[in-house]
Design a protein around this motif. Structure first.
Motif, PDB file in Angstrom:
ATOM      1  N   HIS A 119       0.872  -1.413   0.034  1.00 26.76           N
ATOM      2  CA  HIS A 119      -0.162  -0.091  -0.115  1.00 26.76           C
ATOM      3  C   HIS A 119       0.808   1.229  -0.037  1.00 26.76           C
ATOM      4  O   HIS A 119       1.454   1.600   0.941  1.00 26.76           O
ATOM      5  CB  HIS A 119      -0.843  -0.145   1.220  1.00 26.76           C
ATOM      6  CG  HIS A 119      -1.924  -0.990   1.195  1.00 26.76           C
ATOM      7  ND1 HIS A 119      -3.201  -0.999   0.304  1.00 26.76           N
ATOM      8  CD2 HIS A 119      -2.043  -2.247   1.782  1.00 26.76           C
ATOM      9  CE1 HIS A 119      -3.954  -2.136   0.617  1.00 26.76           C
ATOM     10  NE2 HIS A 119      -3.099  -2.664   1.309  1.00 26.76           N
ATOM     11  N   SER A 120       0.691   1.938  -1.108  1.00 27.31           N
ATOM     12  CA  SER A 120       1.546   3.234  -1.246  1.00 27.31           C
ATOM     13  C   SER A 120       0.649   4.409  -0.536  1.00 27.31           C
ATOM     14  O   SER A 120      -0.523   4.340  -0.725  1.00 27.31           O
ATOM     15  CB  SER A 120       1.796   3.519  -2.816  1.00 27.31           C
ATOM     16  OG  SER A 120       2.215   4.927  -2.983  1.00 27.31           O
ATOM     17  N   GLN A 121       1.488   5.203   0.193  1.00 27.17           N
ATOM     18  CA  GLN A 121       0.796   6.425   0.778  1.00 27.17           C
ATOM     19  C   GLN A 121       0.581   7.640  -0.348  1.00 27.17           C
ATOM     20  O   GLN A 121      -0.079   8.432  -0.054  1.00 27.17           O
ATOM     21  CB  GLN A 121       1.828   6.950   1.951  1.00 27.17           C
ATOM     22  CG  GLN A 121       1.745   6.089   3.118  1.00 27.17           C
ATOM     23  CD  GLN A 121       2.663   6.363   4.047  1.00 27.17           C
ATOM     24  OE1 GLN A 121       2.056   7.382   4.756  1.00 27.17           O
ATOM     25  NE2 GLN A 121       3.633   5.979   4.397  1.00 27.17           N
ATOM     26  N   PHE A 122       1.319   7.292  -1.343  1.00 23.67           N
ATOM     27  CA  PHE A 122       1.237   8.601  -2.465  1.00 23.67           C
ATOM     28  C   PHE A 122      -0.019   8.312  -3.226  1.00 23.67           C
ATOM     29  O   PHE A 122      -0.222   7.308  -3.957  1.00 23.67           O
ATOM     30  CB  PHE A 122       2.503   8.483  -3.226  1.00 23.67           C
ATOM     31  CG  PHE A 122       3.651   9.124  -2.615  1.00 23.67           C
ATOM     32  CD1 PHE A 122       3.739  10.771  -2.673  1.00 23.67           C
ATOM     33  CD2 PHE A 122       4.319   8.479  -1.598  1.00 23.67           C
ATOM     34  CE1 PHE A 122       5.194  11.058  -2.002  1.00 23.67           C
ATOM     35  CE2 PHE A 122       5.581   9.134  -0.863  1.00 23.67           C
ATOM     36  CZ  PHE A 122       5.747  10.330  -1.116  1.00 23.67           C
ATOM     37  N   PRO A 123      -0.789   8.978  -3.426  1.00 22.26           N
ATOM     38  CA  PRO A 123      -2.025   8.951  -4.210  1.00 22.26           C
ATOM     39  C   PRO A 123      -1.558   8.985  -5.804  1.00 22.26           C
ATOM     40  O   PRO A 123      -0.590   9.527  -6.172  1.00 22.26           O
ATOM     41  CB  PRO A 123      -2.984  10.176  -3.941  1.00 22.26           C
ATOM     42  CG  PRO A 123      -2.020  11.340  -3.426  1.00 22.26           C
ATOM     43  CD  PRO A 123      -1.046  10.664  -2.545  1.00 22.26           C
ATOM     44  N   SER A 124      -2.638   8.343  -6.586  1.00 27.88           N
ATOM     45  CA  SER A 124      -2.380   8.491  -7.858  1.00 27.88           C
ATOM     46  C   SER A 124      -3.740   9.085  -8.411  1.00 27.88           C
ATOM     47  O   SER A 124      -4.571   9.263  -7.847  1.00 27.88           O
ATOM     48  CB  SER A 124      -2.252   7.078  -8.829  1.00 27.88           C
ATOM     49  OG  SER A 124      -3.238   6.494  -8.311  1.00 27.88           O
ATOM     50  N   TYR A 125      -3.505   9.790  -9.702  1.00 22.63           N
ATOM     51  CA  TYR A 125      -4.420  10.720 -10.243  1.00 22.63           C
ATOM     52  C   TYR A 125      -5.097  10.075 -11.324  1.00 22.63           C
ATOM     53  O   TYR A 125      -4.627   9.544 -12.437  1.00 22.63           O
ATOM     54  CB  TYR A 125      -3.971  11.951 -10.421  1.00 22.63           C
ATOM     55  CG  TYR A 125      -3.729  12.438  -9.012  1.00 22.63           C
ATOM     56  CD1 TYR A 125      -4.444  13.095  -8.376  1.00 22.63           C
ATOM     57  CD2 TYR A 125      -2.320  12.369  -8.475  1.00 22.63           C
ATOM     58  CE1 TYR A 125      -4.081  14.037  -7.089  1.00 22.63           C
ATOM     59  CE2 TYR A 125      -2.040  12.801  -7.385  1.00 22.63           C
ATOM     60  CZ  TYR A 125      -2.821  13.654  -6.500  1.00 22.63           C
ATOM     61  OH  TYR A 125      -2.312  14.062  -5.558  1.00 22.63           O
ATOM     62  N   LEU A 126      -6.599  10.021 -11.804  1.00 23.68           N
ATOM     63  CA  LEU A 126      -7.102   9.897 -12.750  1.00 23.68           C
ATOM     64  C   LEU A 126      -8.032  11.040 -13.252  1.00 23.68           C
ATOM     65  O   LEU A 126      -8.788  11.878 -12.562  1.00 23.68           O
ATOM     66  CB  LEU A 126      -8.185   8.655 -12.516  1.00 23.68           C
ATOM     67  CG  LEU A 126      -9.015   8.091 -13.835  1.00 23.68           C
ATOM     68  CD1 LEU A 126      -8.072   7.278 -14.755  1.00 23.68           C
ATOM     69  CD2 LEU A 126      -9.778   6.929 -13.023  1.00 23.68           C
ATOM     70  N   GLU A 127      -7.583  11.359 -14.710  1.00 19.21           N
ATOM     71  CA  GLU A 127      -8.398  12.326 -15.229  1.00 19.21           C
ATOM     72  C   GLU A 127      -9.935  12.172 -15.367  1.00 19.21           C
ATOM     73  O   GLU A 127     -10.569  11.121 -15.282  1.00 19.21           O
ATOM     74  CB  GLU A 127      -7.843  12.417 -16.668  1.00 19.21           C
ATOM     75  CG  GLU A 127      -8.446  13.700 -17.481  1.00 19.21           C
ATOM     76  CD  GLU A 127      -7.561  14.875 -16.998  1.00 19.21           C
ATOM     77  OE1 GLU A 127      -8.279  16.036 -17.047  1.00 19.21           O
ATOM     78  OE2 GLU A 127      -6.738  14.859 -16.405  1.00 19.21           O
ATOM     79  N   LYS A 128     -10.598  13.331 -14.703  1.00 17.27           N
ATOM     80  CA  LYS A 128     -12.035  13.469 -14.484  1.00 17.27           C
ATOM     81  C   LYS A 128     -12.727  12.799 -15.684  1.00 17.27           C
ATOM     82  O   LYS A 128     -13.785  11.964 -15.464  1.00 17.27           O
ATOM     83  CB  LYS A 128     -12.371  14.736 -14.166  1.00 17.27           C
ATOM     84  CG  LYS A 128     -13.933  15.096 -13.739  1.00 17.27           C
ATOM     85  CD  LYS A 128     -14.171  16.652 -13.320  1.00 17.27           C
ATOM     86  CE  LYS A 128     -15.812  16.473 -12.675  1.00 17.27           C
ATOM     87  NZ  LYS A 128     -16.603  16.577 -13.711  1.00 17.27           N
ATOM     88  N   SER A 129     -12.463  13.274 -16.974  1.00 13.97           N
ATOM     89  CA  SER A 129     -13.306  12.830 -17.903  1.00 13.97           C
ATOM     90  C   SER A 129     -13.254  11.382 -18.387  1.00 13.97           C
ATOM     91  O   SER A 129     -14.061  10.644 -18.673  1.00 13.97           O
ATOM     92  CB  SER A 129     -12.853  13.403 -19.532  1.00 13.97           C
ATOM     93  OG  SER A 129     -11.574  13.371 -19.682  1.00 13.97           O
TER      94      SER A 129
END
Length: 826
Positions: free
Chosen positions: A32-42
């Protein structure tokens, strides 16, 4: 890596072990990484939309399968008890839990690799992600949705016992699912439901009641595969109780017909047969998101072996990435043997189109420290009773999400102020060569390659009008703050120059005030944080690069690719000429300026940028000459280039390098006395990265007006001269005062962190990325890069944009990306 970071990861792991019932293993610190990853809203919204469209379709297919229990409407692969399951008579309740596994296509768009209808996991990962912070978090309400969906199903389809007992049915040998049973117990406790964890050998039917450990059971929450239910005691009687509504089974065992991967082949069979069962919307979603699929047939063997990289073969009931065979991951001999074995297997298999997956830059803990790596994300879109309730992401370095190698991270939804226009791969190399040759033969650009790598891409970034205007205004306003601060340093050089790392021998020169220009051409480097906000990371005020790329390449790429968008650099040459005239006119008040030398190292990038700059000014009433820096010398406090006297010099060479190299003895004195620099020495003040720390310190001391302070808070990451002042900032970068091209930058969470003198500590900004196809002379590879937008400031005005894409620390290997503005006209 710092001791504190290792400690934090261990605390994080122990929290998950004890509060979320994770199985302890040798990999427990890595999962479990503590750093978030990001997903484009669209993209996120498209995943959810397509999942819900397909879910409604799959439910109709399952209902059709149940109604036609005497025949097989599609090949799902027989299993023990399949006829008993298919013949269940009661209405199919909504499925309590469903997970669709989505991936980002390398060339754009999404696809689904699996539908998990039977007993989907990843609830732990979603709950952990939901508890990781409120902003842009799609998982905030997962636990509540889990409870609400469970209660509604019980109220509508249960046997009306007020406080039912729930049996979580698991395979005791599968530790992960046993541990999840305890997590479900915690989730259901607020409903007043008692939970028991049981294996298949613990079931006993007495009359019209199901017992486990002599406890009457009202609900079975299955973490046990339908195709293996035959292993459970009294299972035929349990199914009869379910039909009589004496016990509720979640999910209904007929979910298995949505679980089988042969369903993908049936979907494509209907699409290609124009089956009226499908709506136009469903056909569109299938074509867009389901890899083309058919049932494996021995007649396919030769084609599949011949074109191994184009295919994936999957067993209809393979689970946990088992019995998934990806041609690209096999040698030709291995693949041929695998296909022949499948050819002789009694199991049902499918053949599926291979879809390359987009790689992304993500942070993972490797056992000692956090590091950035390229990985592929498996996005699990989770439905509860048909409604979206959460999304998990599991990362893998290859195409299979194996328990032994994957890790997860919190997930956030972002909206980018820019998007990427991709160039068609057809004829790409010929077009790229044409652009490179025009830039080389017409303008002297010799930087088309960095080693074997193409140093610019024909793909282009487009900034929307609103965010471009913000960047333009913010750049000019931040530059105003910079100039106020430079003036303070100049007036108090004895106090501030040592703080900025400016040595004594340069103080008189950098504090001269013979021109009103703080810089000739300056560049502010910006990134975009996950929320879509502009953040100004660095100031390049002395010798900024990118003139050739921004003016020449941007224009040629625009012309060659037919982009009909605004070029942000169209006024840059005009502004440079105006600034040059202004600075020279200022110097003319003190001494006549006629002969101006442009000097640079022979390194190709330095040379072609300086040469181009000199060419912009050759029609002005000055003698402009170009030379290599080693041809510069000082005689009697005056500069000479190849023996010819200079009245002024433009130096594409850092001031501190001149000051500390014995070869250039006397040059600093000559710059101060007789041969001034076109890029004013005062620009060296803001070149020091400690300058941003000074801005932050002055802001905290109340030096700036309220509007300036708001600008600093909004756009400049917190920066300090000491790590102590960064307390409260979770992660930070460590940068040397005069480091260039990303050299010697380290991080608080990296093993490379080291104590150093003359360095700053700057808040770490998790920058947005774009997927980019990178090309070499031999091969190409898809990579995730961080765009850094360099905004030119010339004559105090915004002059244009120089964009590079590379790792989070931009170095000389970064790729130039042409940049344009979408003004909403096209």
């Amino acid at each position: 890596m710092s001791k504190q970071t290792a400690c934090n990861q261990r605390i994080h792991t122990e929290n998950i072990l004890f509060n979320y019932y994770m199985v302890s293993s040798s990999r427990e610190n890595l999962i479990h990484s503590q750093f978030p990853s990001y997903l484009e809203k669209s993209v996120y919204e498209d995943m959810v939309y397509c999942t819900q469209v397909l879910d409604k379709l799959v439910l109709r297919i399952i209902e059709k399968t149940a109604v036609n229990c005497e025949k097989m409407i599609f090949q799902y692969g027989e299993f023990p008890l399949h006829q008993s399951v298919k013949s269940l008579g009661r209405q199919i309740p909504p499925f309590f839990w469903v997970r669709y596994d989505a991936f980002l296509r390398e060339d754009g768009g999404i696809f689904f690799s699996e539908f998990n209808y039977d007993k989907p996991c990843a609830q732990r990962e979603i709950i952990i992600a939901g508890n990781s912070g409120p902003e842009q978090n799609p998982n905030l309400n997962f636990s509540k949705e889990f409870q609400k969906a469970f209660k509604n199903l019980w109220d509508d389809y249960g046997n009306h016992v007020k406080n039912p007992t729930v049996a979580v049915l698991v395979d005791p040998g599968h530790y992960e699912e046993v541990h999840l049973g305890f997590l479900y117990g915690d989730l259901l406790k607020p409903l007043g439901f008692e939970t028991i964890i049981a294996g298949g050998k613990n079931l006993e039917v007495r009359g019209d009641c199901l017992y486990i450990f002599d406890k009457k059971i009202d609900i079975i929450l299955r973490q046990f595969p339908v195709e293996h239910l035959y292993e459970c005691d009294d299972i035929e009687k349990v199914l009869e109780l379910y039909d009589k509504r004496k016990v509720l089974i979640l999910n209904d065992p007929r979910a298995v017909f949505g679980q089988t991967k042969s369903l993908f082949a049936y979907l494509w069979e209907m699409v290609e047969g124009n089956d009226p069962f499908l709506s136009h919307e469903e056909i569109s979603v299938i074509r867009r998101t389901i890899p083309k699929t058919c049932l494996y047939n021995p007649s396919c063997m030769e084609e599949v072996i011949k074109n191994k990289d184009a295919y994936v073969i999957k067993a209809a009931y393979g689970r946990y990435s088992q019995e998934v065979y990806i041609g690209l991951m096999h040698s030709e001999i291995e693949w041929a043997e695998t296909v022949k074995a499948i050819n002789n297997s009694p199991k049902l298999h499918i053949i599926q189109e291979f879809c390359p997956i987009q790689k992304q830059n993500v942070m993972c803990f490797n056992g000692q420290y956090y590091d950035e790596t390229q990985a592929m994300g498996n996005y699990g879109i989770y439905l509860a009773n048909g409604n979206f309730s959460g999304v998990c992401v599991r990362w893998s370095s290859d195409y299979l999400s194996l328990d032994e190698t994957v890790w997860s991270s919190p997930i956030r939804i972002r909206k980018s102020p820019f998007y990427l226009i991709k160039t068609s791969s057809e004829g790409r190399k010929e077009k790229w060569n044409s652009i490179n040759e025009k830039a080389a033969f017409i303008h002297g650009y010799t930087g088309g390659y960095t080693g074997p790598c193409e140093s610019f891409t024909m793909d282009s970034l487009v900034i929307n009008k609103q965010h471009y205007k913000e960047l333009e205004e913010a750049s000019e306003k931040i530059w105003s703050v910079i100039e106020k601060t430079v003036e303070l340093v100049r007036e108090n050089c004895n106090i501030f120059c040592p703080v900025l790392g400016i040595e004594d021998s340069l103080q008189d020169l950098v504090t001269q005030s013979i021109t009103g220009h703080t810089a000739f051409i300056a560049r502010l480097d910006w990134g975009v944080d996950p929320k879509g906000n502009w953040r100004m990371l660095e100031i390049n005020s002395e010798t900024p690069a990118g003139i050739m790329e921004s003016i020449v390449l941007n224009d040629i790429i625009k012309s060659e690719t037919g982009i009909k968008l605004s070029d942000p650099n169209k006024h840059l040459v005009k502004l440079i000429r105006e600034a040059f005239s202004g600075i020279v006119n200022d110097y003319n008040q003190y001494r006549a300026i006629r002969n101006i030398g442009f000097v640079t190292p022979s390194f190709s990038e330095d040379w072609y940028n300086t040469k181009l700059l000199s060419e912009f000014l050759k029609d002005m009433p000055y003698n402009v000459s170009l030379g290599e820096i080693s041809g510069l010398e000082a005689k009697e406090k005056k500069l000479y280039l190849y023996g010819e006297p200079l009245d002024a010099v433009y130096r594409y060479y850092p001031l501190d390098w001149l000051a500390n190299d014995p070869y250039f003895e006397g040059v600093i004195e000559a710059l101060k006395e007789n041969s001034p620099s076109i890029n004013p020495p005062v620009s060296f003040i803001s070149q020091s990265k400690a300058f941003l720390a000074l801005i932050w310190e002055l802001a905290e001391q109340g030096f700036y007006e309220d509007d300036d302070r708001k600008l600093i808070d909004k756009y400049i990451p917190k920066t300090s001269l000491t790590a102590k002042k960064m307390r409260g900032t979770e992660n930070y970068c460590i940068k040397p005062f005069f480091g260039r091209e990303g050299q010697e930058i380290t991080f608080s969470f990296s093993k490379k962190e080291k104590k150093a003198n003359n360095c700053i500590y700057q808040e770490w900004i998790d920058l947005q990325t774009v997927p980019l196809q990178l090309h070499t002379t031999v091969y190409s590879v898809q990579n995730s890069v961080c765009p850094i937008f360099g905004t030119y400031i010339v004559n105090r005005k915004f002059g244009g944009i120089y964009t590079r894409g590379g790792s989070r620390v931009t170095d000389h290997n970064a790729v130039y990306i042409s940049t344009f503005i979408d003004e909403g006209k096209y």
